[in-house]
Design an enzyme around this catalytic site. Structure first.
Site, PDB file in Angstrom:
ATOM      1  N   ARG A 195       0.866  -1.175   0.000  1.00 60.56           N
ATOM      2  CA  ARG A 195       0.000   0.000   0.000  1.00 60.56           C
ATOM      3  C   ARG A 195       0.900   1.222   0.000  1.00 60.56           C
ATOM      4  O   ARG A 195       2.006   1.194   0.562  1.00 60.56           O
ATOM      5  CB  ARG A 195      -0.900   0.021   1.242  1.00 60.56           C
ATOM      6  N   LYS A 199      -2.186  -2.158   7.979  1.00 58.57           N
ATOM      7  CA  LYS A 199      -3.384  -1.609   8.610  1.00 58.57           C
ATOM      8  C   LYS A 199      -3.471  -2.073  10.057  1.00 58.57           C
ATOM      9  O   LYS A 199      -3.117  -3.193  10.387  1.00 58.57           O
ATOM     10  CB  LYS A 199      -4.632  -2.048   7.842  1.00 58.57           C
ATOM     11  N   HIS A 207      -2.107   2.142  -6.070  1.00 57.93           N
ATOM     12  CA  HIS A 207      -2.952   0.981  -5.801  1.00 57.93           C
ATOM     13  C   HIS A 207      -3.070   0.077  -7.023  1.00 57.93           C
ATOM     14  O   HIS A 207      -3.230  -1.137  -6.891  1.00 57.93           O
ATOM     15  CB  HIS A 207      -4.340   1.422  -5.342  1.00 57.93           C
ATOM     16  N   ARG A 254      -0.159  -2.185  -6.892  1.00 59.53           N
ATOM     17  CA  ARG A 254      -0.407  -3.233  -5.884  1.00 59.53           C
ATOM     18  C   ARG A 254      -1.350  -4.292  -6.454  1.00 59.53           C
ATOM     19  O   ARG A 254      -1.132  -5.495  -6.298  1.00 59.53           O
ATOM     20  CB  ARG A 254      -1.000  -2.590  -4.632  1.00 59.53           C
ATOM     21  N   HIS A 298      -3.748  -9.002   3.497  1.00 60.84           N
ATOM     22  CA  HIS A 298      -5.151  -8.605   3.600  1.00 60.84           C
ATOM     23  C   HIS A 298      -5.688  -8.892   4.997  1.00 60.84           C
ATOM     24  O   HIS A 298      -5.746 -10.028   5.442  1.00 60.84           O
ATOM     25  CB  HIS A 298      -5.988  -9.362   2.559  1.00 60.84           C
ATOM     26  N   TYR A 317      -6.527 -20.759  11.179  1.00 65.14           N
ATOM     27  CA  TYR A 317      -6.626 -22.186  10.921  1.00 65.14           C
ATOM     28  C   TYR A 317      -5.679 -22.649   9.822  1.00 65.14           C
ATOM     29  O   TYR A 317      -5.218 -23.803   9.847  1.00 65.14           O
ATOM     30  CB  TYR A 317      -8.061 -22.540  10.522  1.00 65.14           C
TER      31      TYR A 317
END
Length: 333
Positions: A174, A200, A271, A274, A297, A306
């Site tokens: 990003r 983030k 972006h 990306r 993400h 998991y």
């Protein structure tokens, strides 16, 4: 129905477009149809009047309401009913953008009714509109990306920008992650082909850097000190003319210039680079989970509990599939 007509008249007086008026009328009558159907069902349950298959219920719809206007007690419309309406719309397949417009129409109508002293509250304000999915940017193919990145490099600006664009595309960063990238710990793993960025939510993650991007960063680091004053100790990897941290806006401006220089008939953005990274790796590998890990993400955090891919597997996928990674070194040079 009379209140809706008065509301639409006010919108017309405010010079709202005919398209807006038609949409609001249709949206509000759709809600009224739901309201009447719910009231009818409640009355039917109370009186038990529908026995032995009695099908006398009115099939309320936009068309029937236009032909037979009905009265609505708006003081009886609360949050629960509006939420039920939203759920009914979702089940019928109504899109998020259209449903947001329905709720906007209800909020505006209740605002009008409050101004008229006909209701005390606006229950539609307490119902959240569904999130409208943001469309992914159009992808850039490998040839276009190569054309963008393989332009003549002249001067320290161009050396810096080359490192920026290569890193955005190579690591799928990003622009906020790239701007915040520091020498330490950001580039501590550069020799091994990784950078550490703050994603983030302030979470640190490791991103892979291909050979071309690594070379471009090394070239930039060799001239970076030219723009620093002796007393400066700026930790940002990418700096501006004055030796301070480069801004995201400056990166977008420089990318626009590079796009024109490359003669590309398309609008580029950080972006899009990306997204191109993700698209090209996915097209080559078919490994969606690896791509999602590579891009960091956040919405996959639950799944990752998991099924966590290890770094060795990610490195293998990256090296074998990214157009600017190690397997393309000989070809690109």
């Amino acid at each position: 129905m009379q209140q809706i007509e008065r509301f639409l008249l006010q919108l017309r007086a405010e010079n709202k477009s005919a398209h807006t008026l038609d949409n609001y009328q249709r949206d509000l009558l759709s809600f009224v149809a739901f309201y009447l159907t719910q009231n009818q069902s409640d009355a039917k349950g109370d009186t038990q009047s529908s026995k032995n298959g009695d099908n006398s219920d009115q099939a309320w719809s936009y068309q029937t309401l236009m032909a037979e206007p009905q009265s609505v007690d708006w003081t009886q419309v609360g949050v629960r009913l509006i939420k039920d309406y939203v759920m009914d719309c979702v089940k019928s397949g109504l899109g998020a953008r259209t449903l947001s417009r329905h709720l906007s129409a209800l909020r505006s109508l209740f605002g009008f009714l409050m101004a008229q002293g006909l209701v005390q509250t606006n229950p539609a304000l307490l119902v959240k509109a569904p999130k409208v999915p943001k469309p992914l940017p159009k992808s850039v193919d490998v040839d276009q990306t190569r054309q963008l990145l393989e332009q003549p490099i002249d001067g320290w600006h161009a050396i810096r920008d080359q490192a920026i664009f290569e890193l955005l595309y190579s690591a799928g960063l990003r622009v906020s992650e790239l701007v915040a990238l520091n020498l330490t710990p950001g580039l501590d793993g550069l020799a091994a082909g990784t950078v550490q960025v703050r994603g983030k939510g302030g979470k640190m993650r490791v991103a892979f850097v291909g050979t071309k991007a690594n070379q471009a960063i090394q070239a930039w680091l060799s001239v970076r000190g030219q723009k620093l004053q002796p007393e400066q100790s700026e930790q940002a990897v990418f700096i501006n003319q004055l030796g301070g941290r480069l801004s995201a806006r400056s990166i977008r401006v420089q990318l626009d210039k590079r796009t024109l220089q490359a003669g590309l008939d398309t609008k580029m953005s950080p972006h899009r680079l990306r997204h191109a990274c993700a698209t090209h790796v996915l097209e080559s590998s078919g490994d969606l989970r690896a791509v999602q890990e590579l891009l960091g993400h956040a919405n996959l955090s639950t799944t990752q509990i998991y099924t966590k891919l290890d770094m060795q597997h990610l490195a293998k996928v990256y090296d074998q599939t990214h157009p600017r990674a190690r397997k393309n070194q000989t070809h690109n040079e």
